[in-house]
Design an enzyme around this catalytic site. Structure first.
Site, PDB file in Angstrom:
ATOM      1  N   LYS A  15     -24.941 -48.457 -49.936  1.00 19.18           N
ATOM      2  CA  LYS A  15     -25.159 -46.930 -49.850  1.00 19.18           C
ATOM      3  C   LYS A  15     -25.424 -46.269 -51.142  1.00 19.18           C
ATOM      4  O   LYS A  15     -24.300 -46.124 -51.818  1.00 19.18           O
ATOM      5  CB  LYS A  15     -24.559 -45.985 -48.603  1.00 19.18           C
ATOM      6  CG  LYS A  15     -25.467 -44.901 -48.213  1.00 19.18           C
ATOM      7  CD  LYS A  15     -24.755 -44.160 -47.246  1.00 19.18           C
ATOM      8  CE  LYS A  15     -25.481 -42.806 -46.555  1.00 19.18           C
ATOM      9  NZ  LYS A  15     -24.918 -42.409 -45.533  1.00 19.18           N
ATOM     10  N   SER A  25     -28.103 -41.229 -41.430  1.00 16.07           N
ATOM     11  CA  SER A  25     -28.502 -41.203 -42.763  1.00 16.07           C
ATOM     12  C   SER A  25     -28.364 -42.574 -43.382  1.00 16.07           C
ATOM     13  O   SER A  25     -29.101 -43.106 -44.372  1.00 16.07           O
ATOM     14  CB  SER A  25     -27.896 -40.207 -43.789  1.00 16.07           C
ATOM     15  OG  SER A  25     -26.517 -40.551 -43.879  1.00 16.07           O
ATOM     16  N   SER A  74     -23.716 -40.617 -39.192  1.00 16.11           N
ATOM     17  CA  SER A  74     -24.472 -41.422 -40.272  1.00 16.11           C
ATOM     18  C   SER A  74     -24.153 -42.840 -40.214  1.00 16.11           C
ATOM     19  O   SER A  74     -24.891 -43.580 -40.806  1.00 16.11           O
ATOM     20  CB  SER A  74     -24.729 -40.743 -41.533  1.00 16.11           C
ATOM     21  OG  SER A  74     -25.592 -39.622 -41.549  1.00 16.11           O
TER      22      SER A  74
HETATM   23  N1  GLN Z   1     -27.509 -36.478 -38.880  1.00 16.45           N
HETATM   24  C1  GLN Z   1     -26.422 -35.482 -39.422  1.00 16.45           C
HETATM   25  C2  GLN Z   1     -26.892 -34.685 -40.344  1.00 16.45           C
HETATM   26  O1  GLN Z   1     -28.078 -34.449 -40.570  1.00 16.45           O
HETATM   27  C3  GLN Z   1     -25.440 -36.211 -39.937  1.00 16.45           C
HETATM   28  C4  GLN Z   1     -25.725 -36.906 -41.243  1.00 16.45           C
HETATM   29  C5  GLN Z   1     -24.347 -37.737 -41.872  1.00 16.45           C
HETATM   30  O2  GLN Z   1     -23.460 -38.119 -41.127  1.00 16.45           O
HETATM   31  N2  GLN Z   1     -24.440 -38.034 -43.032  1.00 16.45           N
HETATM   32  O3  GLN Z   1     -26.274 -33.863 -40.747  1.00 16.45           O
END
Ligand code: GLN
Length: 490
Positions: free
Chosen positions: A78, A158, A182
């Site tokens: 990532k 994400s 995410s």
């Molecule tokens: N969807 C969540 C956010 O937008 C979690 C994102 C994440 O876990 N990095 O904050």
């Protein structure tokens, strides 16, 4: 070479050990798959030359009997993990062109164990998002499609690049991060396995910070066993991260396949939310039935503060983000805009460099931390966070792990939620609680919906009890018998 890319990580490592094929052959097969899959936009940077160099060294280690536990395994990273000498963007324009002079602890442990880097994977900008659509480099496209449809679906976010790359057999596993879901939501949307370990299991050093008290690294993989193998390499104490836990890392793979007989599995009634599709309800009921069949005792538990988790998360996470992202001022990293004076340079750099969602988080975060509102919002959210952790502590008196759905829906279409941040945030309703409480939680693919899209079940464990989570996940994986793959259209 599609046979080599369809292997699980475990099968590939066994094949390498048995010298059925070389690390160079395995790597080349994946490089070819990555090139052919460019329409998915899963990779922000391909590093084939580096991958082959690493594979050659791997083969040499196999020849001399000095191979490590992941030797020769091609992985995707990532693009939130700093990789020495390799561009790292966090999917933001503001960092570009940042080439880290250091390696994140998690990735350095993977290379220590012999893994091969195929490249850097797309994500939501600074990991803020649930659909990969906030990436400054365009969204990732889910390899899965609804039956009979060409509509482009999101792989979730994400870690959408990580999930799509694993689902499409572009790599044998991928690193990911999870601040509010995410790792788990993209895993659920792509029919892959993802685990967010206990907060502090994996070092955050060299991982671009979003919300430091919630951020955790973990793997996305093809199987529960593969996830366990990867997490064993990624986890471990790191003095460079003050929140890293100085505890032993067990061989997580040893827990996969263990009997779950006699385990008490909690089903939290508050996770039955309004408007949940009947298919998700059904999947959850299936999961309960499978675990009962495997000898588990099912207990209904209550986590009464669940409904406050999402609002608390969307205060705590932006608050920490606004502080963490203050460093992107055009002076220290990446992009710098022009301006007549210093303040203008800061303003122009941040206005040009950050995307809309990141700006929204910075605004919310700055607001909830500001003098007049701190007590009403931030402090209150911190108190709710404590209550949520207390709910889990009470649940552990009655059960050993919890079973819930991972996400309230299957993968949705690109653009479907982009104009409605609240609808987007609702994706995280089942996942944020464990980030707030620091607990390990994992998504396992458990079935398909009526459109033929994958759905995931979530297993939540006690702090540092990833072992039980892996055992339960292994039992669910076996009972669900999920073997479906996306039809190749790319
Ligand atoms: N969807 C969540 C956010 O937008 C979690 C994102 C994440 O876990 N990095 O904050």
């Amino acid at each position: 070479m599609s046979a080599l890319t369809s292997l699980t990580l475990k099968a590939a490592l066994d094949g390498l050990k048995a010298k059925s094929f070389s690390a160079v052959e395995l790597t080349q097969a994946h490089i070819d798959a990555v090139e052919a899959a460019r329409p998915l936009n899963a990779f922000l940077l391909e590093t084939p030359v580096k991958a082959l160099e690493m594979a050659v060294l791997s083969d040499a280690r196999y020849a001399t009997g000095t191979a490590g536990p992941l030797d020769g395994a091609p992985l995707g990273i990532k693009d939130l993990f700093a990789t020495q000498g390799v561009r790292t963007t966090a999917a933001s324009k503001i960092l570009d062109p940042f080439v880290p002079p250091y390696e994140s602890t998690v990735t350095s442990q993977l290379w220590r164990d012999g893994a091969v880097m195929l490249g850097k994977l797309n994500l939501d900008e600074f990991a803020m998002g649930s659909s990969n659509e906030t990436s400054a480099f365009g969204p990732v496209i889910n390899p899965w499609r609804k039956g009979g449809s060409n509509q482009a679906l999101t792989p979730g976010g994400s870690s959408g690049g990580s999930a799509a790359a694993v689902a499409a057999d572009l790599c044998l596993g991928a690193t990911a991060t999870d601040t509010g879901g995410s790792i788990r939501q993209p895993a659920a949307f792509t029919g892959t396995v993802g685990i967010k370990p206990t907060y502090g299991r994996c070092s955050r050093w060299g991982v671009v910070a979003f919300a430091s008290s919630l951020d955790q690294a973990g793997p996305i993989a093809k199987t529960v066993e593969d996830a366990a193998i990867l997490l064993t390499s990624m986890a471990g104490h790191d003095p460079k991260d003050s929140t890293s836990l100085n505890v032993e890392v067990p061989d997580f793979a040893a827990f996969v396949g263990n009997s779950v007989k006699g385990l008490r599995i909690g089903v939290p009634k508050e996770y039955r939310v309004d408007g949940m599709p009947p298919e998700i309800e059904k999947l959850w009921a299936d999961g309960v039935a499978w675990l009962k069949e495997a000898g588990c005792e099912i207990v209904e538990v209550s986590l009464p503060h669940t409904k406050y988790a999402l609002p608390a998360y969307y205060i705590v996470a932006p608050a920490e983000a606004s502080s963490n992202l203050a460093r992107y001022d055009g002076m220290r990293y990446g992009r710098r805009a022009q301006g007549g004076n210093l303040t203008e340079v800061y303003e122009n750099t941040r206005a040009e460099g950050f995307g809309d969602e990141v700006k929204r988080r910075i605004l919310i975060g700055t607001y909830v931390l500001s003098a007049g509102y701190y007590d009403a919002y931030y402090l209150k959210a911190q108190k709710v966070r404590r209550k949520i952790a207390d709910d889990f502590d009470r649940a552990w008196e009655r059960c050993d792990a919890l079973l819930t759905p991972t996400a309230p829906s299957a993968a949705f279409g690109l653009g479907e939620n982009t104009n409605d941040p609240i609808a987007m945030y609702l994706n995280d309703v089942f996942t944020v609680t464990t980030n707030l409480a620091g607990l390990p939680s994992m998504s396992v693919p458990a079935g398909l919906d009526a459109n033929g899209l994958p759905l995931g079940l979530q297993i939540i464990g006690r702090a540092l009890d990833e072992g039980t989570v892996f055992s339960v996940a292994g039992a669910l994986e076996k009972a669900a018998g999920f073997r479906s793959k996306a039809d190749k259209w790319w």
